[in-house]
Design a protein around this motif. Structure first.
Motif, PDB file in Angstrom:
ATOM      1  N   MET A   1       3.011   9.429  -6.233  1.00 36.79           N
ATOM      2  CA  MET A   1       3.625  10.738  -6.046  1.00 36.79           C
ATOM      3  C   MET A   1       4.711  10.980  -7.075  1.00 36.79           C
ATOM      4  N   ALA A   2       5.475   9.935  -7.394  1.00 33.66           N
ATOM      5  CA  ALA A   2       6.500  10.079  -8.425  1.00 33.66           C
ATOM      6  C   ALA A   2       5.870  10.334  -9.789  1.00 33.66           C
ATOM      7  N   ILE A   3       4.733   9.658 -10.075  1.00 33.70           N
ATOM      8  CA  ILE A   3       4.038   9.860 -11.350  1.00 33.70           C
ATOM      9  C   ILE A   3       3.536  11.293 -11.457  1.00 33.70           C
ATOM     10  N   VAL A   4       2.985  11.826 -10.346  1.00 36.10           N
ATOM     11  CA  VAL A   4       2.488  13.205 -10.352  1.00 36.10           C
ATOM     12  C   VAL A   4       3.628  14.176 -10.614  1.00 36.10           C
ATOM     13  N   ALA A   5       4.792  13.917 -10.033  1.00 34.63           N
ATOM     14  CA  ALA A   5       5.949  14.799 -10.247  1.00 34.63           C
ATOM     15  C   ALA A   5       6.373  14.790 -11.712  1.00 34.63           C
ATOM     16  N   ARG A   6       6.418  13.602 -12.315  1.00 31.75           N
ATOM     17  CA  ARG A   6       6.797  13.531 -13.736  1.00 31.75           C
ATOM     18  C   ARG A   6       5.762  14.205 -14.620  1.00 31.75           C
ATOM     19  N   ASN A   7       4.481  14.030 -14.289  1.00 35.61           N
ATOM     20  CA  ASN A   7       3.428  14.687 -15.076  1.00 35.61           C
ATOM     21  C   ASN A   7       3.542  16.208 -14.977  1.00 35.61           C
ATOM     22  N   ASN A   8       3.941  16.708 -13.799  1.00 38.18           N
ATOM     23  CA  ASN A   8       4.133  18.164 -13.655  1.00 38.18           C
ATOM     24  C   ASN A   8       5.262  18.649 -14.556  1.00 38.18           C
TER      25      ASN A   8
ATOM     26  N   ILE B   1      -3.509   9.070   4.565  1.00 41.01           N
ATOM     27  CA  ILE B   1      -3.311   8.421   3.259  1.00 41.01           C
ATOM     28  C   ILE B   1      -4.497   8.691   2.345  1.00 41.01           C
ATOM     29  N   ASN B   2      -5.714   8.600   2.898  1.00 33.80           N
ATOM     30  CA  ASN B   2      -6.901   8.867   2.084  1.00 33.80           C
ATOM     31  C   ASN B   2      -6.905  10.314   1.590  1.00 33.80           C
ATOM     32  N   ALA B   3      -6.517  11.261   2.480  1.00 33.40           N
ATOM     33  CA  ALA B   3      -6.453  12.666   2.056  1.00 33.40           C
ATOM     34  C   ALA B   3      -5.417  12.858   0.970  1.00 33.40           C
ATOM     35  N   MET B   4      -4.308  12.121   1.077  1.00 35.76           N
ATOM     36  CA  MET B   4      -3.267  12.222   0.058  1.00 35.76           C
ATOM     37  C   MET B   4      -3.755  11.672  -1.271  1.00 35.76           C
ATOM     38  N   ILE B   5      -4.522  10.559  -1.221  1.00 37.48           N
ATOM     39  CA  ILE B   5      -5.052   9.974  -2.458  1.00 37.48           C
ATOM     40  C   ILE B   5      -6.000  10.944  -3.138  1.00 37.48           C
ATOM     41  N   LEU B   6      -6.865  11.616  -2.335  1.00 35.51           N
ATOM     42  CA  LEU B   6      -7.793  12.590  -2.916  1.00 35.51           C
ATOM     43  C   LEU B   6      -7.035  13.758  -3.534  1.00 35.51           C
ATOM     44  N   ALA B   7      -5.961  14.211  -2.836  1.00 37.36           N
ATOM     45  CA  ALA B   7      -5.169  15.320  -3.385  1.00 37.36           C
ATOM     46  C   ALA B   7      -4.499  14.923  -4.690  1.00 37.36           C
ATOM     47  N   LEU B   8      -3.996  13.660  -4.744  1.00 32.87           N
ATOM     48  CA  LEU B   8      -3.362  13.189  -5.977  1.00 32.87           C
ATOM     49  C   LEU B   8      -4.379  13.090  -7.111  1.00 32.87           C
ATOM     50  N   ALA B   9      -5.599  12.671  -6.781  1.00 34.41           N
ATOM     51  CA  ALA B   9      -6.625  12.575  -7.813  1.00 34.41           C
ATOM     52  C   ALA B   9      -6.978  13.958  -8.368  1.00 34.41           C
ATOM     53  N   LYS B  10      -7.056  14.960  -7.438  1.00 32.56           N
ATOM     54  CA  LYS B  10      -7.339  16.322  -7.903  1.00 32.56           C
ATOM     55  C   LYS B  10      -6.203  16.853  -8.769  1.00 32.56           C
ATOM     56  N   ILE B  11      -4.975  16.524  -8.366  1.00 32.43           N
ATOM     57  CA  ILE B  11      -3.819  16.981  -9.143  1.00 32.43           C
ATOM     58  C   ILE B  11      -3.847  16.364 -10.536  1.00 32.43           C
ATOM     59  N   HIS B  12      -4.157  15.053 -10.593  1.00 38.10           N
ATOM     60  CA  HIS B  12      -4.203  14.365 -11.893  1.00 38.10           C
ATOM     61  C   HIS B  12      -5.282  14.964 -12.789  1.00 38.10           C
ATOM     62  N   ALA B  13      -6.445  15.287 -12.203  1.00 36.07           N
ATOM     63  CA  ALA B  13      -7.519  15.885 -12.995  1.00 36.07           C
ATOM     64  C   ALA B  13      -7.143  17.279 -13.465  1.00 36.07           C
ATOM     65  N   THR B  14      -6.423  18.037 -12.614  1.00 37.39           N
ATOM     66  CA  THR B  14      -6.004  19.395 -13.002  1.00 37.39           C
ATOM     67  C   THR B  14      -5.014  19.366 -14.151  1.00 37.39           C
ATOM     68  N   ILE B  15      -4.106  18.365 -14.108  1.00 35.31           N
ATOM     69  CA  ILE B  15      -3.084  18.267 -15.156  1.00 35.31           C
ATOM     70  C   ILE B  15      -3.725  18.007 -16.522  1.00 35.31           C
ATOM     71  N   PHE B  16      -4.684  17.075 -16.564  1.00 36.97           N
ATOM     72  CA  PHE B  16      -5.281  16.706 -17.849  1.00 36.97           C
ATOM     73  C   PHE B  16      -6.282  17.732 -18.342  1.00 36.97           C
TER      74      PHE B  16
ATOM     75  N   HIS C   1       0.829  -1.203   0.000  1.00 31.91           N
ATOM     76  CA  HIS C   1       0.000   0.000   0.000  1.00 31.91           C
ATOM     77  C   HIS C   1       0.868   1.261   0.000  1.00 31.91           C
ATOM     78  N   ASP C   2       1.896   1.295   0.824  1.00 31.34           N
ATOM     79  CA  ASP C   2       2.782   2.477   0.910  1.00 31.34           C
ATOM     80  C   ASP C   2       3.590   2.653  -0.366  1.00 31.34           C
ATOM     81  N   GLN C   3       3.995   1.527  -0.994  1.00 33.14           N
ATOM     82  CA  GLN C   3       4.749   1.633  -2.232  1.00 33.14           C
ATOM     83  C   GLN C   3       3.893   2.231  -3.344  1.00 33.14           C
ATOM     84  N   ILE C   4       2.599   1.898  -3.372  1.00 30.64           N
ATOM     85  CA  ILE C   4       1.696   2.454  -4.395  1.00 30.64           C
ATOM     86  C   ILE C   4       1.554   3.962  -4.202  1.00 30.64           C
ATOM     87  N   ILE C   5       1.439   4.409  -2.945  1.00 28.67           N
ATOM     88  CA  ILE C   5       1.332   5.846  -2.670  1.00 28.67           C
ATOM     89  C   ILE C   5       2.593   6.568  -3.143  1.00 28.67           C
TER      90      ILE C   5
END
Length: 301
Positions: free
Chosen positions: A23-30, A99-114, A15-19
C-alpha cells in the motif's frame, strides 16, 4: 531436514507487513504519476509490488493421538490413521477474503499506473479504486430531538394572562370610513320597497354620498294598507349592480349596513330575528364552497 531459518541478509516480513508495504508502494507510485502528469522530468521510477505469499492451510490433528512409539508396524499405523478425523477443506475466512480483494485491487492499481501516460483522469480512477477497496461504511449516529417544555407562569396558582387590559393603551383614533345609512335607502324602506344588498355595499354607499348628481330616480305612488296613494320619487335600484353579482366581502359589508338600518328603524324583535338569520348563514360549514347556494337562498328570503 532443511533449516527453516531465512538466509542471512534477507528481510523477513509477515503477511500483514507485506500488505502494508504494498500500500505504501502504491501511494508513492501515485505521487510519481502526479509529478509526471505535471511535466516534471526528474521523477523516480515506479517501485514493483512485493509478492504476497499464500496463507498456509490450517491442519486439524487429533489431540488424543501421540507419536511416542515410532516402531509400530504398518498395520497399526494404518489403523491409527483411519481413526483420525478427516481434515476439512480450508475455506477463506472473511479476513483472508478482504486481504485477497485488497491484493487484486493493488494489482489493478499497479497495472493502471504503468499503462497510463499523461492522463489526469487515471489519477482519479486510481484513487477511486483504492478508496472502494479499503473504505469501510460509516454508520451515522441517530440523535433524538429534544422538545422544550413550556411552563405557564402562575401567581398563587392562578395563571398569569398574556394579554391584560391594564397593559393596553386606549385608541384615540378611528379607522372607520363608513358614511352611515343614506336617506335615499331610508326612503325605499318607508315606501315598502325591496332593498337589495347590492346598494348597501361600500362602493354604492360612497356613490350615494359623493356623486348624488349622477343618480337616477323613478316616480312611485305609495298605497300601503289601503292608505291614500302618495306620489314620491325614489332611487332607481336598477342602475346599480345586481344582487347576485356581489362578492363574499361585499355581502358581509352589506349585511352590516342592513343590520344598522334595522337598529335605527325597526323593532328589537325584528332586528334580533334578522341578526340570528345572518349569523346562521355566515357560520355555515364550508361557507366559501357553498357561496352560490347561500347567496341564492339569501336573495329568496
Amino acid at each position: 531436514m532443511t533449516s527453516s531459518n531465512p538466509p542471512a541478509g534477507r528481510i523477513t516480513r509477515t503477511h500483514d507487513q507485506i500488505i502494508t508495504k504494498n500500500m505504501a508502494i502504491v501511494a508513492r507510485n501515485n505521487i510519481h504519476l502526479t509529478h509526471r502528469n505535471k511535466g516534471k522530468t526528474k521523477v523516480n521510477n515506479d517501485e514493483p509490488l512485493i509478492t504476497v505469499p499464500p496463507i498456509p492451510p490450517v491442519i486439524f490433528t487429533n489431540p488424543n493421538t501421540t507419536n511416542t512409539n515410532t516402531s509400530l508396524s504398518s498395520s497399526s499405523t494404518s489403523a491409527s490413521t483411519a481413526m483420525q478425523p478427516m481434515v476439512p477443506p480450508s475455506t477463506p475466512s472473511p479476513t483472508n477474503m478482504n486481504i485477497n480483494a485488497m491484493i487484486l485491487a493493488l494489482a489493478k492499481i499497479h497495472a493502471t499506473i504503468f499503462s497510463t501516460t499523461s492522463s489526469s483522469s487515471s489519477t482519479t480512477t486510481t484513487s477511486t479504486s483504492l478508496s472502494s477497496s479499503i473504505t469501510t461504511p460509516v454508520i451515522p449516529s441517530i440523535t433524538t430531538p429534544v422538545i422544550p417544555s413550556i411552563t405557564v407562569p402562575t401567581s398563587n396558582n392562578v395563571p398569569i394572562l398574556l394579554f391584560d387590559i391594564n397593559n393596553e393603551c386606549t385608541s384615540s383614533t378611528s379607522i372607520s370610513d363608513t358614511y352611515g345609512i343614506h336617506t335615499y335607502i331610508v326612503e325605499l324602506a318607508r315606501c315598502h320597497q325591496h332593498i337589495p344588498l347590492s346598494i348597501l355595499t361600500m362602493k354604492v354607499m360612497t356613490c350615494l354620498f359623493l356623486e348624488p348628481s349622477t343618480l337616477k330616480f323613478v316616480t312611485h305612488y305609495t298605497s300601503h294598507c289601503n292608505s291614500t296613494p302618495m306620489k314620491c320619487h325614489i332611487l332607481n335600484v336598477s342602475q346599480f349592480p345586481t344582487e347576485s353579482s356581489i362578492s363574499i366581502g361585499e355581502w358581509h359589508k352589506a349585511w352590516a349596513c342592513f343590520l344598522k338600518l334595522l337598529t335605527d328603524y325597526a323593532s328589537p324583535e325584528i332586528h334580533d330575528q334578522w341578526a340570528r338569520y345572518h349569523k346562521d348563514l355566515r357560520e355555515h360549514a364550508d361557507f366559501e364552497e357553498h357561496w352560490p347556494a347561500i347567496l341564492a337562498f339569501d336573495m329568496a328570503q
